[in-house]
Design an enzyme around this catalytic site. Structure first.
Site, PDB file in Angstrom:
ATOM      1  N   ARG A 130     -21.217 -21.085  -1.665  1.00 55.75           N
ATOM      2  CA  ARG A 130     -20.962 -22.091  -0.623  1.00 55.75           C
ATOM      3  C   ARG A 130     -20.247 -23.325  -1.187  1.00 55.75           C
ATOM      4  O   ARG A 130     -20.575 -23.809  -2.266  1.00 55.75           O
ATOM      5  CB  ARG A 130     -22.295 -22.520  -0.005  1.00 55.75           C
ATOM      6  CG  ARG A 130     -22.146 -23.670   0.977  1.00 55.75           C
ATOM      7  CD  ARG A 130     -23.337 -23.801   1.858  1.00 55.75           C
ATOM      8  NE  ARG A 130     -24.477 -24.435   1.224  1.00 55.75           N
ATOM      9  CZ  ARG A 130     -25.594 -24.719   1.888  1.00 55.75           C
ATOM     10  NH1 ARG A 130     -25.733 -24.391   3.148  1.00 55.75           N
ATOM     11  NH2 ARG A 130     -26.599 -25.310   1.266  1.00 55.75           N
ATOM     12  N   ARG A 173     -35.895 -24.747  -3.036  1.00 55.78           N
ATOM     13  CA  ARG A 173     -35.765 -24.928  -1.595  1.00 55.78           C
ATOM     14  C   ARG A 173     -36.258 -23.690  -0.843  1.00 55.78           C
ATOM     15  O   ARG A 173     -36.892 -23.812   0.207  1.00 55.78           O
ATOM     16  CB  ARG A 173     -34.305 -25.246  -1.235  1.00 55.78           C
ATOM     17  CG  ARG A 173     -34.004 -26.721  -1.440  1.00 55.78           C
ATOM     18  CD  ARG A 173     -32.566 -26.967  -1.834  1.00 55.78           C
ATOM     19  NE  ARG A 173     -31.622 -26.629  -0.806  1.00 55.78           N
ATOM     20  CZ  ARG A 173     -30.408 -26.114  -1.045  1.00 55.78           C
ATOM     21  NH1 ARG A 173     -30.032 -25.841  -2.282  1.00 55.78           N
ATOM     22  NH2 ARG A 173     -29.600 -25.878  -0.063  1.00 55.78           N
TER      23      ARG A 173
HETATM   24  P1  AMP Z   1     -30.117 -29.343   4.275  1.00 60.23           P
HETATM   25  O1  AMP Z   1     -28.688 -29.796   4.352  1.00 60.23           O
HETATM   26  O2  AMP Z   1     -30.743 -29.164   5.629  1.00 60.23           O
HETATM   27  O3  AMP Z   1     -30.282 -28.129   3.389  1.00 60.23           O
HETATM   28  O4  AMP Z   1     -30.937 -30.527   3.573  1.00 60.23           O
HETATM   29  C1  AMP Z   1     -30.630 -30.949   2.267  1.00 60.23           C
HETATM   30  C2  AMP Z   1     -31.819 -31.676   1.670  1.00 60.23           C
HETATM   31  O5  AMP Z   1     -32.120 -32.838   2.458  1.00 60.23           O
HETATM   32  C3  AMP Z   1     -33.099 -30.886   1.633  1.00 60.23           C
HETATM   33  O6  AMP Z   1     -33.190 -30.008   0.504  1.00 60.23           O
HETATM   34  C4  AMP Z   1     -34.127 -32.003   1.574  1.00 60.23           C
HETATM   35  O7  AMP Z   1     -34.170 -32.599   0.291  1.00 60.23           O
HETATM   36  C5  AMP Z   1     -33.534 -33.040   2.519  1.00 60.23           C
HETATM   37  N1  AMP Z   1     -33.960 -32.823   3.910  1.00 60.23           N
HETATM   38  C6  AMP Z   1     -33.170 -32.500   4.983  1.00 60.23           C
HETATM   39  N2  AMP Z   1     -33.900 -32.422   6.105  1.00 60.23           N
HETATM   40  C7  AMP Z   1     -35.176 -32.688   5.747  1.00 60.23           C
HETATM   41  C8  AMP Z   1     -36.409 -32.745   6.469  1.00 60.23           C
HETATM   42  N3  AMP Z   1     -36.473 -32.496   7.786  1.00 60.23           N
HETATM   43  N4  AMP Z   1     -37.535 -33.055   5.764  1.00 60.23           N
HETATM   44  C9  AMP Z   1     -37.500 -33.314   4.459  1.00 60.23           C
HETATM   45  N5  AMP Z   1     -36.387 -33.260   3.710  1.00 60.23           N
HETATM   46  C10 AMP Z   1     -35.212 -32.960   4.352  1.00 60.23           C
END
Ligand code: AMP
Length: 225
Positions: A130, A173
Site C-alpha cells: 500500500r 494493528r
Molecule cells: P487507520 O488509518 O484507520 O488505520 O488509523 C491509523 C491509526 O490511527 C491507528 O493505527 C491508530 O493509531 C489511530 N486511530 C485511528 N482511529 C482510531 C480510533 N478510533 N481509536 C484509536 N486509535 C485510532
C-alpha cells in the site's frame, strides 16, 4: 439511490475500508469521516493532539478513547454530518468508543454497520504494497501506482508508504483489531445493525455488495414502517 446515510464501516486494516468509504460517501452524498485521516492531519499540523498521537500511531497502538471520541463528537455535530449523515471509517475501534458514539448520535443512531470481511493473508499482502498520498489520503499500491513519479493523480501530493505500514506495526494493528475491534461485530449484531460483506474481489464488486445491503435494509425498514 436515496441520498443520506449514517454508516459505520468496520474491517481489518487493509480490508479496503478507505477505498470503499470514499466510494460510499460519493454514492450517498455524505462526508467521509475517517479518524485515521483526522489524526494524520493533527500530526501533520503538529497540534497538541497530533503530538500526543504520533508515537502511538507509528507503533500501531490505539489512541485513547476519550481523545478520539472528542474529535469524532465535534465532527459529527457539524451541520453537514448532522443534516445528511456520514460514512464513519476507523471508528469505533473499541466497545467503549461504540458506547460513546451511541451517546453522540442519540436519538438518531446508525442506519447500518458494515463489516468488510477479507482473509488476514490477503490484508497482509495489501498492506505491504500500500502507498498513500500524504495530502489527500488517496490509496495506491506498488502494483497500481499513480500515473507519474509517485505524485498523487488526485491532488499532486507526494505518495509514500505509511509510517505504520511496517511489518511490526501491521502485526500489532491486526492483533489489536482481533482483541478490541472484532468484539464490536457481536455488539452491533445484538442491536440488529450489523451486516457482513465479502470484501474480496474488485473494488466495484465490493461497492455493489455494500450498496445492495444498505438498500435492502432500507426496503425492509420501509416495509416495516
Ligand atoms: P487507520 O488509518 O484507520 O488505520 O488509523 C491509523 C491509526 O490511527 C491507528 O493505527 C491508530 O493509531 C489511530 N486511530 C485511528 N482511529 C482510531 C480510533 N478510533 N481509536 C484509536 N486509535 C485510532
Amino acid at each position: 439511490m436515496i441520498p443520506g446515510v449514517r454508516l459505520v464501516v468496520l474491517g481489518k486494516q487493509g480490508a479496503g475500508k478507505g477505498t470503499q468509504c470514499v466510494r460510499l460517501s460519493h454514492h450517498y452524498v455524505v462526508p467521509h469521516v475517517s479518524t485515521g485521516d483526522m489524526l494524520r492531519g493533527e500530526v501533520k499540523s503538529r497540534s497538541a493532539i497530533g503530538v500526543r498521537a504520533q508515537t502511538l500511531m507509528d507503533q500501531g497502538e490505539l489512541i485513547p478513547d476519550d481523545m478520539v471520541m472528542e474529535m469524532v463528537g465535534a465532527r459529527l455535530s457539524e451541520r453537514d454530518t448532522m443534516g445528511r449523515g456520514f460514512v464513519l471509517d476507523g471508528c469505533p475501534r473499541t466497545t467503549s468508543q461504540a458506547e460513546a458514539l451511541e451517546k453522540i448520535l442519540y436519538p438518531f443512531g446508525l442506519d447500518l454497520v458494515v463489516d468488510l470481511q477479507v482473509p488476514t493473508a490477503l490484508v497482509m499482502k495489501r498492506l505491504a504494497s500500500r502507498r498513500v498520498c500524504v495530502d489527500c489520503g488517496s490509496n495506491y499500491s506498488t502494483a497500481a501506482p499513480p500515473m507519474a513519479n509517485w505524485t498523487c493523480d488526485v491532488c499532486g501530493g507526494e505518495v509514500i508508504q505509511r509510517e505504520d505500514d511496517t511489518e511490526e506495526a501491521i502485526g500489532r494493528r491486526l492483533d489489536l483489531y482481533e482483541a478490541e475491534t472484532a468484539p464490536l461485530i457481536a455488539w452491533y449484531t445484538e442491536r440488529d445493525l450489523m451486516v457482513g460483506i465479502n470484501g474480496t474481489g474488485s473494488p466495484d464488486a465490493v461497492t455493489r455488495r455494500v450498496v445492495g445491503a444498505i438498500d435492502s435494509r432500507r426496503r425492509r425498514e420501509r416495509a416495516e414502517s
